[in-house]
Design an enzyme around this catalytic site. Sequence first.
Site, mmCIF file in Angstrom:
data_model
loop_
_atom_site.group_PDB
_atom_site.id
_atom_site.type_symbol
_atom_site.label_atom_id
_atom_site.label_comp_id
_atom_site.label_asym_id
_atom_site.label_seq_id
_atom_site.Cartn_x
_atom_site.Cartn_y
_atom_site.Cartn_z
ATOM 1 N N PRO A 1 42.537 46.567 38.243
ATOM 2 C CA PRO A 1 42.012 47.746 39.143
ATOM 3 C C PRO A 1 42.508 47.760 40.474
ATOM 4 O O PRO A 1 42.767 46.656 40.962
ATOM 5 C CB PRO A 1 40.407 47.431 38.966
ATOM 6 C CG PRO A 1 40.524 45.946 38.698
ATOM 7 C CD PRO A 1 41.566 45.558 37.946
ATOM 8 N N TYR B 1 46.496 65.657 46.431
ATOM 9 C CA TYR B 1 45.753 65.929 45.156
ATOM 10 C C TYR B 1 44.532 66.764 45.268
ATOM 11 O O TYR B 1 43.668 66.881 44.267
ATOM 12 C CB TYR B 1 45.306 64.560 44.645
ATOM 13 C CG TYR B 1 46.237 63.317 44.800
ATOM 14 C CD1 TYR B 1 47.189 63.448 43.899
ATOM 15 C CD2 TYR B 1 45.965 62.179 45.469
ATOM 16 C CE1 TYR B 1 48.164 62.220 43.886
ATOM 17 C CE2 TYR B 1 46.847 61.324 45.502
ATOM 18 C CZ TYR B 1 48.114 61.155 44.762
ATOM 19 O OH TYR B 1 48.724 60.287 44.924
ATOM 20 N N CYS C 1 50.855 69.340 62.568
ATOM 21 C CA CYS C 1 51.363 70.727 62.368
ATOM 22 C C CYS C 1 51.570 71.094 61.035
ATOM 23 O O CYS C 1 52.813 71.086 60.551
ATOM 24 C CB CYS C 1 52.465 70.499 63.236
ATOM 25 S SG CYS C 1 52.160 70.780 65.119
HETATM 26 N N1 LLP Z 1 48.160 49.502 37.110
HETATM 27 C C1 LLP Z 1 49.132 50.501 37.143
HETATM 28 C C2 LLP Z 1 50.356 50.216 36.294
HETATM 29 C C3 LLP Z 1 49.082 51.497 37.906
HETATM 30 O O1 LLP Z 1 50.007 52.313 37.703
HETATM 31 C C4 LLP Z 1 47.993 51.784 38.665
HETATM 32 C C5 LLP Z 1 47.781 52.871 39.510
HETATM 33 C C6 LLP Z 1 47.087 50.757 38.623
HETATM 34 C C7 LLP Z 1 47.045 49.562 37.810
HETATM 35 C C8 LLP Z 1 45.625 51.001 39.587
HETATM 36 O O2 LLP Z 1 44.911 51.932 39.191
HETATM 37 P P1 LLP Z 1 43.427 52.326 39.817
HETATM 38 O O3 LLP Z 1 42.696 51.286 39.327
HETATM 39 O O4 LLP Z 1 43.615 52.029 41.215
HETATM 40 O O5 LLP Z 1 43.355 53.573 39.267
HETATM 41 N N2 LLP Z 1 47.826 57.730 44.981
HETATM 42 C C9 LLP Z 1 47.088 58.081 43.743
HETATM 43 C C10 LLP Z 1 46.852 57.016 42.560
HETATM 44 C C11 LLP Z 1 47.979 56.404 42.168
HETATM 45 C C12 LLP Z 1 47.646 55.445 41.085
HETATM 46 C C13 LLP Z 1 48.976 54.819 40.618
HETATM 47 N N3 LLP Z 1 48.697 53.861 39.686
HETATM 48 C C14 LLP Z 1 45.621 58.682 44.441
HETATM 49 O O6 LLP Z 1 45.513 58.500 45.465
HETATM 50 O O7 LLP Z 1 44.745 58.987 43.612
#
Ligand code: LLP
Length: 481
Positions: free
Chosen positions: A335, A378, A405
Amino acid sequence: MVSTHPARVQNSARQYLSSDRPDRSPNQQLLPLTARANSQDSLEIGGCEVTALVQQFGSPLYILDENTLRTACQQYRQALERYYPGAFQVLYASKAWSCLAVCAIAASEGLGIDVVSGGELYTALQAGVSPEKIYFHGNNKSVDELNFAIEAGCRIVVDNWWELQTLVNLSATYQQQKSNLDAASETALWTSTETKTQILLRFTPGIECHTHEYIRTGHLDSKFGFDPNQLDEVFTFVSQQPTLQFLGLHAHIGSQIFERQPHRDLAPVMVEWCSKAASYGLPVAELNVGGGLGISYTEADDPPSIEEWVKEVAEAVAAACQERQVPLPKLLCEPGRSLIGPACVTAYTVGSQKVVPEIRTYIAVDGGMSDNPRPITYQSQYRAAIANKMSAPLTETVTIAGKHCESGDILIKDIKLPPTEAGDILVVMATGAYNYSMASNYNRLARPAAVLVNNGEAHPILQRETYQDLLRQDCLPERLI
Ligand code: LLP
């Protein structure tokens, strides 16, 4: 004396305080667990008054609550202890926020770290994380990055054929050099298992989930991981490589997920591949189910708690293993957002206002899309409060604009706030994940400072960038002077 009459609480920023709902998991709260309104009607986090923090460290300011981050780490571990009968390891997905202090806190809670670049790997190592607890992901790791990972001795989550083949060559070269060196220096005997490159294989499990298209990764049309059709060939190839040690499988279905079913569905798919891998002489010691648990950004969001998520995942994996007679692998999850997201708020100073009669009131703050690119990228929703007016009735509907800007540089559209004036401190909630890590210097804004708060103490963990920092990488060819 400030009134705490329920009707007044409902209609003020006090409704966001988590102290009323101690039973909730950090990922279900809008504000950090330690958030309080003090007798001055002013927001405190980690025992520190937000307005005082801004006076001391300036704004915009990321305020990271250590207690919330540690509690979330502990909830993952405790839930796995409760619901998974085998060994486990929680990894913090450092893409959510990579810096020394955050990696060090995660590691001190027993977590490993997921990294996706040489920079994140370097940060985790410098924070003192043991290499065998670092997992290196990414769909296009460079040769330099792969060499760095091999030499550091971290685990590599192999994403594709090119990487696999490159890794075989790089590992052979590394192991040859190492054995030459060991022979020359007559030091301890080189043992092949220790220097083999430890790998997991990532594949796309073909599972749909309903999150923003950009942050969905588990469906088949994704740039990440081996297509399942390739796996038989991949297993054959890997089983013949003396320089690689196969540890297991990885899949990740997406991010900011509220549904339980996709993670339940993932388990049998992954376990099926465990049993296939074993038939190629590749027993799966580690099964990594990725991350993805969502958090509450607004009161309309309703993610499962950390415990509920772990229970679903752990029970589904254990059941699938039992059904297919696969020995229980070590269960890994990674996570990011649900660990760090709710632990942080961003404090801004309110500046100008623009009233467009009968249309909208814009309230501008001293940051924006450069410190939080999520709304413009997003269309993410956030909640905010005026830190120095926690009980004031939310009588105005306003739009919070950044200072860039760019017309789309809007942090929050149509939010309820009390009457606001220049100099007020606006706090945007749940900004720990993918804010600092995606921050930019657009319009040459210096990136904000971050402070870690706990028990009334505040320690800087990121210095505010200066104008000199902005020019650090600039080069002026002599003929232009
Ligand atoms: N493992 C892998 C292989 C991933 O690609 C990701 C997130 C995670 C774990 C962690 O996921 P989480 O638990 O944080 O959901 N920038 C985007 C989110 C991109 C997520 C990319 N991968 C946002 O701001 O919503």
